[in-house]
Design an enzyme around this catalytic site. Sequence first.
Site, PDB file in Angstrom:
ATOM      1  N   LYS A 129     -65.439  35.505 -56.890  1.00 26.57           N
ATOM      2  CA  LYS A 129     -64.404  36.444 -57.277  1.00 26.57           C
ATOM      3  C   LYS A 129     -64.969  37.349 -58.365  1.00 26.57           C
ATOM      4  O   LYS A 129     -65.964  36.989 -59.001  1.00 26.57           O
ATOM      5  CB  LYS A 129     -63.148  35.718 -57.729  1.00 26.57           C
ATOM      6  CG  LYS A 129     -63.341  34.702 -58.854  1.00 26.57           C
ATOM      7  CD  LYS A 129     -62.057  33.901 -59.003  1.00 26.57           C
ATOM      8  CE  LYS A 129     -62.096  32.964 -60.190  1.00 26.57           C
ATOM      9  NZ  LYS A 129     -62.788  31.705 -59.900  1.00 26.57           N
ATOM     10  N   ASP A 159     -62.176  37.158 -67.802  1.00 26.89           N
ATOM     11  CA  ASP A 159     -62.306  35.844 -68.433  1.00 26.89           C
ATOM     12  C   ASP A 159     -63.711  35.608 -68.969  1.00 26.89           C
ATOM     13  O   ASP A 159     -64.536  36.523 -69.027  1.00 26.89           O
ATOM     14  CB  ASP A 159     -61.920  34.741 -67.446  1.00 26.89           C
ATOM     15  CG  ASP A 159     -62.929  34.614 -66.311  1.00 26.89           C
ATOM     16  OD1 ASP A 159     -63.569  35.631 -65.987  1.00 26.89           O
ATOM     17  OD2 ASP A 159     -63.083  33.503 -65.760  1.00 26.89           O
ATOM     18  N   ASP A 210     -65.267  36.577 -63.759  1.00 21.88           N
ATOM     19  CA  ASP A 210     -64.836  36.573 -62.357  1.00 21.88           C
ATOM     20  C   ASP A 210     -63.325  36.680 -62.191  1.00 21.88           C
ATOM     21  O   ASP A 210     -62.841  36.943 -61.097  1.00 21.88           O
ATOM     22  CB  ASP A 210     -65.408  35.371 -61.581  1.00 21.88           C
ATOM     23  CG  ASP A 210     -65.060  34.034 -62.203  1.00 21.88           C
ATOM     24  OD1 ASP A 210     -64.334  34.014 -63.215  1.00 21.88           O
ATOM     25  OD2 ASP A 210     -65.533  33.000 -61.681  1.00 21.88           O
ATOM     26  N   ARG A 211     -62.573  36.500 -63.278  1.00 23.84           N
ATOM     27  CA  ARG A 211     -61.114  36.620 -63.150  1.00 23.84           C
ATOM     28  C   ARG A 211     -60.634  37.983 -63.638  1.00 23.84           C
ATOM     29  O   ARG A 211     -61.324  38.653 -64.403  1.00 23.84           O
ATOM     30  CB  ARG A 211     -60.419  35.546 -63.995  1.00 23.84           C
ATOM     31  CG  ARG A 211     -60.687  34.152 -63.510  1.00 23.84           C
ATOM     32  CD  ARG A 211     -59.868  33.160 -64.297  1.00 23.84           C
ATOM     33  NE  ARG A 211     -60.061  31.822 -63.752  1.00 23.84           N
ATOM     34  CZ  ARG A 211     -59.172  30.845 -63.835  1.00 23.84           C
ATOM     35  NH1 ARG A 211     -58.039  31.042 -64.481  1.00 23.84           N
ATOM     36  NH2 ARG A 211     -59.421  29.668 -63.300  1.00 23.84           N
ATOM     37  N   SER A 269     -66.112  29.069 -67.427  1.00 21.17           N
ATOM     38  CA  SER A 269     -65.175  30.097 -66.998  1.00 21.17           C
ATOM     39  C   SER A 269     -64.136  30.467 -68.051  1.00 21.17           C
ATOM     40  O   SER A 269     -64.486  30.912 -69.135  1.00 21.17           O
ATOM     41  CB  SER A 269     -64.499  29.640 -65.715  1.00 21.17           C
ATOM     42  OG  SER A 269     -63.754  30.708 -65.188  1.00 21.17           O
ATOM     43  N   HIS A 270     -62.876  30.219 -67.737  1.00 22.61           N
ATOM     44  CA  HIS A 270     -61.769  30.634 -68.603  1.00 22.61           C
ATOM     45  C   HIS A 270     -61.517  29.631 -69.723  1.00 22.61           C
ATOM     46  O   HIS A 270     -60.613  29.849 -70.532  1.00 22.61           O
ATOM     47  CB  HIS A 270     -60.506  30.779 -67.761  1.00 22.61           C
ATOM     48  CG  HIS A 270     -60.194  29.521 -67.013  1.00 22.61           C
ATOM     49  ND1 HIS A 270     -60.938  29.100 -65.933  1.00 22.61           N
ATOM     50  CD2 HIS A 270     -59.264  28.567 -67.213  1.00 22.61           C
ATOM     51  CE1 HIS A 270     -60.460  27.960 -65.490  1.00 22.61           C
ATOM     52  NE2 HIS A 270     -59.445  27.608 -66.250  1.00 22.61           N
ATOM     53  N   ASP A 293     -66.492  34.269 -67.871  1.00 22.45           N
ATOM     54  CA  ASP A 293     -67.680  34.606 -67.082  1.00 22.45           C
ATOM     55  C   ASP A 293     -67.475  35.805 -66.165  1.00 22.45           C
ATOM     56  O   ASP A 293     -68.310  36.071 -65.297  1.00 22.45           O
ATOM     57  CB  ASP A 293     -68.143  33.392 -66.270  1.00 22.45           C
ATOM     58  CG  ASP A 293     -67.091  32.901 -65.283  1.00 22.45           C
ATOM     59  OD1 ASP A 293     -65.891  33.117 -65.538  1.00 22.45           O
ATOM     60  OD2 ASP A 293     -67.467  32.308 -64.258  1.00 22.45           O
TER      61      ASP A 293
HETATM   62  C1  G16 Z   1     -61.978  28.027 -60.612  1.00 19.29           C
HETATM   63  C2  G16 Z   1     -62.214  28.239 -59.159  1.00 19.29           C
HETATM   64  C3  G16 Z   1     -61.026  28.915 -58.548  1.00 19.29           C
HETATM   65  C4  G16 Z   1     -59.767  28.124 -58.827  1.00 19.29           C
HETATM   66  C5  G16 Z   1     -59.614  27.941 -60.315  1.00 19.29           C
HETATM   67  C6  G16 Z   1     -58.450  27.056 -60.725  1.00 19.29           C
HETATM   68  O1  G16 Z   1     -61.922  29.272 -61.249  1.00 19.29           O
HETATM   69  O2  G16 Z   1     -63.360  29.019 -58.935  1.00 19.29           O
HETATM   70  O3  G16 Z   1     -61.255  29.046 -57.192  1.00 19.29           O
HETATM   71  O4  G16 Z   1     -58.663  28.774 -58.322  1.00 19.29           O
HETATM   72  O5  G16 Z   1     -60.778  27.341 -60.827  1.00 19.29           O
HETATM   73  O6  G16 Z   1     -58.713  25.771 -60.403  1.00 19.29           O
HETATM   74  P1  G16 Z   1     -57.826  24.575 -60.930  1.00 19.29           P
HETATM   75  O7  G16 Z   1     -56.413  24.924 -60.542  1.00 19.29           O
HETATM   76  O8  G16 Z   1     -58.365  23.387 -60.218  1.00 19.29           O
HETATM   77  O9  G16 Z   1     -57.952  24.498 -62.426  1.00 19.29           O
HETATM   78  P2  G16 Z   1     -62.848  29.566 -62.491  1.00 19.29           P
HETATM   79  O10 G16 Z   1     -62.521  30.976 -62.861  1.00 19.29           O
HETATM   80  O11 G16 Z   1     -62.427  28.551 -63.510  1.00 19.29           O
HETATM   81  O12 G16 Z   1     -64.234  29.349 -61.998  1.00 19.29           O
END
Ligand code: G16
Length: 541
Positions: A374, A275, A279-280, A111-112, A277
Amino acid sequence: MTTVTTEPIPGQKPGTSGLRKKTHVFMQRHYLENFVQAIFDAIGGAGGKTFVVGGDGRYFNDRACQVILRMAAANGAAKCFVGQGGILSTPAASHLIRRNGTDGGIILSASHNPGGPDEDFGIKFNTPNGGPAPESVTSKMHAAANEMREYRILEDHDVDLSRAGPAQVGDMAVEVVDPVADYADLMETLFDFDAIRAMISGGFRIRFDAMCAVTGPYAVEILENRLGAPGGTVVNRQPLPDFGGMHPDPNPVWAKMLMDEMWGANAPDFGAASDGDGDRNMILGRETYVSPSDSLAVIAANAHLAPGYAAGLKGVARSMPTSGAVDRVAQAKGLECFETPTGWKFFGNLMDAGRVSLCGEESFGTGSDHVREKDGLWAVLMWLNILAARGQGVAEVLASHFAQYGRNYYSRHDFEGLEVEKAEAMLGKLAAKLEDLPGKEFEGLEVTTADIFAYTDPVDGSVAEGQGFRIIFLDGSRIVMRLSGTGTSGATLRLYLERYMPGPDGLDRDPQDALGPVIRAADEIAGIAAHLDRTTPDVVT
Ligand code: G16
């Protein structure tokens, strides 16, 4: 087909969103293979099933896709849909799973988090509804990984993923698909592309920063090719294995280039970033930052302006740390509003049951029931649709929203790279004193509730405990604390701060200033500076 003898590898426990580790950890002998076999074992085997496979293009994505295809074939899968070049954004993968009715999908992404040989990699499984596997499934993966003794893999050449079309791995059919087309078509069914196109041709200027990650080709196709934005509207558009050294997290700190442009001379009317992938999202106007919690509330209030949502929303949901701004809209509109733990997987049941059609999180995630993830570009298009329909700019829309509903000042402070023991010790002490907090006053704020959030899923009754500390004050202000579940080294403390002001005065203050008493109360209550030796957060959103 060979069966390879292996041993369980410690630490293969999925977190907030799949298994995320350093890339070199994933590249260790048997590491990826063990976990992929654990996925298949956890879902009752892959025999006769179909899957979607793809990822955000980060370093090791291409090799991992080939391994997964050969393992799916050796485990008896009937067919895999794979994004061309092994590329699929997370929302596009979710859409492909749903559109083709597959038995799920394996998505490669951290992801990010940054990518590259020294950075992060990740893998997650999405279930047939297109959404991230719930905890009941991820705990089976963890259990299977802990027992892993052998995995099955086919010895074969690489599949040519460079061209769309049919292919074959052993007895398994492969269909290499254009990663963008289906997704872009879906967006056209939801939003008023004519109205957005007219706004753009009237001189409305957009900047979209793809951060050298997966959304580049999607944003070019949708914003430039289909909506007519001038070439160059999408910057950092070429997905790169190391994201060009960028940290593809769309927030004011990591999307600094975009922030500078939006606050500079001759700034565009609208700015957005996504981000790794896809989704953000981060939404910006000229010299205007829209906090993700406010974005969710604005979308809830205006979604009916988009054709796909003209009939109104079914209900809304937000993660617990997300501000209560959307709750006020839901109340005004008579919509059901749910508070879930952090993690998109918790929204899946609510959407499947038709209870909600809009969900959002403070962590720059917003989406609807068009997929089960998302969706960054969806949020961008929703905002563009709203602006076109209202004939207003971002700042005007925000100001009128606050005037109507009041403002939930909100900020998240991240303390990164902490020693796990120190962070856990601090939260352990906080847990011990929670029950003494109600009735006490800090910075003039009286505590009414102090607890650790637990969630009972209203659809299947499953319970998730230990989902973050909540300290709620008499005036509705709130402090939330939890450790991130997506990091790959050390611990990250997330401190979420919220304070409501009804207006009409005091609606355009600097959030850090408006939140001052809540920020100081948090330190007084939890002893952040004393325990962690940190006075300044690494990231403020
Ligand atoms: C993931 C989850 C999200 C979550 C985020 C932050 O996002 O899919 O639902 O809000 O992590 O999580 P944490 O606070 O535990 O780091 P992504 O975009 O990383 O897949």
